[in-house]
Design an enzyme around this catalytic site. Structure first.
Site, PDB file in Angstrom:
ATOM      1  N   ASP A  79      88.450  29.834  12.172  1.00 27.38           N
ATOM      2  CA  ASP A  79      87.565  30.443  13.167  1.00 27.38           C
ATOM      3  C   ASP A  79      87.652  31.964  13.041  1.00 27.38           C
ATOM      4  O   ASP A  79      88.694  32.563  13.359  1.00 27.38           O
ATOM      5  CB  ASP A  79      87.999  29.975  14.567  1.00 27.38           C
ATOM      6  N   GLY A 111      70.623  29.303  15.623  1.00 31.23           N
ATOM      7  CA  GLY A 111      69.852  28.069  15.611  1.00 31.23           C
ATOM      8  C   GLY A 111      68.389  28.394  15.650  1.00 31.23           C
ATOM      9  O   GLY A 111      68.012  29.557  15.553  1.00 31.23           O
ATOM     10  N   SER A 168      68.746  39.939  11.159  1.00 31.53           N
ATOM     11  CA  SER A 168      67.594  39.040  11.277  1.00 31.53           C
ATOM     12  C   SER A 168      66.352  39.796  11.734  1.00 31.53           C
ATOM     13  O   SER A 168      66.448  40.789  12.461  1.00 31.53           O
ATOM     14  CB  SER A 168      67.930  37.971  12.318  1.00 31.53           C
ATOM     15  N   TYR A 191      70.100  37.014  20.800  1.00 35.85           N
ATOM     16  CA  TYR A 191      70.461  36.859  19.386  1.00 35.85           C
ATOM     17  C   TYR A 191      70.013  38.105  18.605  1.00 35.85           C
ATOM     18  O   TYR A 191      70.759  38.663  17.798  1.00 35.85           O
ATOM     19  CB  TYR A 191      69.790  35.591  18.847  1.00 35.85           C
ATOM     20  N   GLU A 231      67.453  23.159  13.954  1.00 36.23           N
ATOM     21  CA  GLU A 231      66.572  23.286  12.793  1.00 36.23           C
ATOM     22  C   GLU A 231      65.423  24.250  13.086  1.00 36.23           C
ATOM     23  O   GLU A 231      64.988  24.403  14.215  1.00 36.23           O
ATOM     24  CB  GLU A 231      66.027  21.920  12.367  1.00 36.23           C
ATOM     25  N   ARG A 275      54.906  37.173  13.307  1.00 34.08           N
ATOM     26  CA  ARG A 275      55.967  37.863  12.571  1.00 34.08           C
ATOM     27  C   ARG A 275      55.718  37.669  11.075  1.00 34.08           C
ATOM     28  O   ARG A 275      55.384  36.586  10.628  1.00 34.08           O
ATOM     29  CB  ARG A 275      57.338  37.313  12.951  1.00 34.08           C
TER      30      ARG A 275
HETATM   31  P1  NAD Z   1      74.070  28.455   9.513  1.00 33.27           P
HETATM   32  O1  NAD Z   1      74.218  28.192  10.976  1.00 33.27           O
HETATM   33  O2  NAD Z   1      73.717  27.318   8.639  1.00 33.27           O
HETATM   34  O3  NAD Z   1      75.372  29.157   8.945  1.00 33.27           O
HETATM   35  C1  NAD Z   1      76.219  29.950   9.725  1.00 33.27           C
HETATM   36  C2  NAD Z   1      77.618  29.422   9.544  1.00 33.27           C
HETATM   37  O4  NAD Z   1      78.525  30.234  10.294  1.00 33.27           O
HETATM   38  C3  NAD Z   1      77.795  27.975  10.060  1.00 33.27           C
HETATM   39  O5  NAD Z   1      78.219  27.123   9.010  1.00 33.27           O
HETATM   40  C4  NAD Z   1      78.835  28.110  11.134  1.00 33.27           C
HETATM   41  O6  NAD Z   1      79.737  27.013  11.208  1.00 33.27           O
HETATM   42  C5  NAD Z   1      79.541  29.380  10.726  1.00 33.27           C
HETATM   43  N1  NAD Z   1      80.262  29.946  11.863  1.00 33.27           N
HETATM   44  C6  NAD Z   1      79.808  30.130  13.126  1.00 33.27           C
HETATM   45  N2  NAD Z   1      80.787  30.597  13.911  1.00 33.27           N
HETATM   46  C7  NAD Z   1      81.886  30.711  13.122  1.00 33.27           C
HETATM   47  C8  NAD Z   1      83.220  31.137  13.369  1.00 33.27           C
HETATM   48  N3  NAD Z   1      83.596  31.514  14.587  1.00 33.27           N
HETATM   49  N4  NAD Z   1      84.086  31.130  12.334  1.00 33.27           N
HETATM   50  C9  NAD Z   1      83.706  30.717  11.102  1.00 33.27           C
HETATM   51  N5  NAD Z   1      82.454  30.314  10.802  1.00 33.27           N
HETATM   52  C10 NAD Z   1      81.562  30.311  11.813  1.00 33.27           C
HETATM   53  O7  NAD Z   1      72.992  29.624   9.382  1.00 33.27           O
HETATM   54  P2  NAD Z   1      72.232  30.190   8.095  1.00 33.27           P
HETATM   55  O8  NAD Z   1      70.799  29.806   8.220  1.00 33.27           O
HETATM   56  O9  NAD Z   1      72.974  29.844   6.869  1.00 33.27           O
HETATM   57  O10 NAD Z   1      72.314  31.754   8.378  1.00 33.27           O
HETATM   58  C11 NAD Z   1      73.312  32.592   7.819  1.00 33.27           C
HETATM   59  C12 NAD Z   1      73.175  33.985   8.393  1.00 33.27           C
HETATM   60  O11 NAD Z   1      71.851  34.494   8.182  1.00 33.27           O
HETATM   61  C13 NAD Z   1      73.424  34.049   9.898  1.00 33.27           C
HETATM   62  O12 NAD Z   1      74.120  35.239  10.194  1.00 33.27           O
HETATM   63  C14 NAD Z   1      72.034  34.133  10.487  1.00 33.27           C
HETATM   64  O13 NAD Z   1      72.026  34.775  11.735  1.00 33.27           O
HETATM   65  C15 NAD Z   1      71.313  34.926   9.415  1.00 33.27           C
HETATM   66  N6  NAD Z   1      69.868  34.656   9.435  1.00 33.27           N
HETATM   67  C16 NAD Z   1      69.397  33.437   9.051  1.00 33.27           C
HETATM   68  C17 NAD Z   1      68.034  33.186   9.083  1.00 33.27           C
HETATM   69  C18 NAD Z   1      67.471  31.860   8.681  1.00 33.27           C
HETATM   70  O14 NAD Z   1      66.243  31.708   8.732  1.00 33.27           O
HETATM   71  N7  NAD Z   1      68.262  30.900   8.259  1.00 33.27           N
HETATM   72  C19 NAD Z   1      67.140  34.198   9.513  1.00 33.27           C
HETATM   73  C20 NAD Z   1      67.666  35.420   9.906  1.00 33.27           C
HETATM   74  C21 NAD Z   1      69.036  35.657   9.848  1.00 33.27           C
END
Ligand code: NAD
Length: 342
Positions: free
Chosen positions: A62, A88, A130, A161, A203, A295
């Site tokens: 964590d 999310g 983001s 967020y 999702e 967006r």
């Molecule tokens: P995701 O939720 O699949 O991955 C994030 C990971 O962080 C998860 O596996 C989660 O278990 C882990 N995590 C959360 N809290 C934690 C903690 N306390 N310690 C260790 N691990 C922890 O999300 P993603 O889609 O892979 O996104 C990755 C990054 O990109 C994130 O920072 C997200 O905000 C950013 N982002 C994603 C999108 C998108 O469309 N997917 C868009 C904009 C920004």
């Protein structure tokens, strides 16, 4: 043969750390870095959901815990990718129900990682911000949203967020100015692809729509949150990973958009997925959280600074994503979960 092996061993001396390696983008990024010959350590609360991690070393931990951060960041890393966050789709981010957790958890992770890297003299961290940090007032017209990097202020994100992302991107850049670091900040715009969350409430729109289309019979109907005229662009995971790596190794700190400029309405997205599936479906519009009205990524800056911008078509990415989600649906699971996002 011997030479090949020697070269491989030599290149494996480059070390990368991926925080959030059990997540969607992180697990793809780990695979790419390993393919490039990096020794990769992943860290997350969980292992990747849909395939085995490619990481050489994977720590379940964590990152809100400073001791865990120190244990994970125990020596030199050439590249650190900070993707771990509480996040999310719209069903999670825009209801307000998780605001305190989202802000507290993600900010704590970022503070801890920066502190641990700084103490280890690790100078370069990639941070995933983001598009949600852009002001809501520039995204009210679905046909003309403004998301150029300079439009970030006066700040007015439409979710907590987004506010946390804005705070954290400033934090990473403050460490550049005050502690001689070379952190890189990208603003991701709606990333999608195979092995992304496709059910359960976290999702995003492409995965939710693929699931709904895959589970509905030809001639049936699917529910869409809002009137479907809200616009978005969606970037396929391969291009996201490419942009992330290019930015990390570039001489540009950002913040810079990593997204697609191919803007579509949610109705058009549904039609595209239905066409891929070969199904004719009626859209039923129901109330639900939607986020801003419009967006789209603005890729002028990334093109200017990196000489590169994403170019793959939405249709290509959707075809691969639909095929993967259809396979998941056929393989079982609760495909009827009703969430969707944007
Ligand atoms: P995701 O939720 O699949 O991955 C994030 C990971 O962080 C998860 O596996 C989660 O278990 C882990 N995590 C959360 N809290 C934690 C903690 N306390 N310690 C260790 N691990 C922890 O999300 P993603 O889609 O892979 O996104 C990755 C990054 O990109 C994130 O920072 C997200 O905000 C950013 N982002 C994603 C999108 C998108 O469309 N997917 C868009 C904009 C920004």
């Amino acid at each position: 043969m011997l030479l090949e092996k020697a070269m491989f061993v030599r290149s494996r001396t480059r070390r990368a750390l991926v925080c959030g390696a059990g997540g969607f983008i992180g697990s793809h990024l780990v695979r790419r870095l390993v393919d490039e010959g990096y020794w990769v350590r992943g860290v997350d609360l969980k292992y990747p959901e849909f395939s085995e991690t490619a990481a050489d070393d994977f720590i379940i931990g964590d990152l809100r815990d400073q001791d865990v951060c120190r244990r994970v960041i125990d020596g030199h890393f050439d590249e650190v990718y900070q993707l771990a966050a509480d996040m999310g789709g719209a069903g999670c981010v825009f209801t307000g129900a998780h605001d305190a957790d989202i802000m507290h958890n993600s900010a704590t992770i970022n503070l801890n990682i920066l502190d641990a890297c700084h103490k280890r003299n690790i100078r370069r961290i990639f941070y995933s911000s983001s598009a949600c940090m852009y002001p809501a007032y520039n995204q009210e017209d679905p046909d003309n949203p403004v998301c150029s990097e300079t439009s970030a202020y006066p700040a007015a994100p439409d979710s907590e967020y987004g506010w946390e992302k804005l705070f954290s991107e400033r934090l990473f850049l403050a460490y550049n100015r005050n502690h001689g670091m070379s952190n890189r900040v990208a603003r991701f715009h709606n990333i999608f692809g195979p092995e992304g969350t496709w059910q359960g409430g976290k999702e995003k729109a492409p995965a939710a729509i693929c699931r709904k289309v895959a589970t509905e019979r030809n001639g049936g109907a699917i529910e869409i949150w809002g009137d479907g005229h809200q616009t978005r662009s969606f970037l396929c995971i391969d291009e996201c990973v490419e942009g992330t790596i290019r930015l990390t190794r570039s001489d540009f700190a950002g913040p810079v958009n990593i997204g697609s400029e191919e803007m579509v309405t949610i109705n058009q997205l549904v039609d595209m997925v239905a066409a891929i599936a070969g199904k004719s479906l009626t859209k039923i519009h129901i109330p639900g959280p939607q986020g801003v009205r419009g967006r789209n990524s603005d890729n002028r800056l990334i093109n200017e600074r990196l000489g590169w911008k994403p170019s793959a078509s939405l249709r290509d990415g959707l075809e691969r994503t639909y095929a993967w989600i259809e396979q998941q649906v056929r393989g079982g699971g609760d495909a009827r979960a009703d969430n969707e996002a944007a």
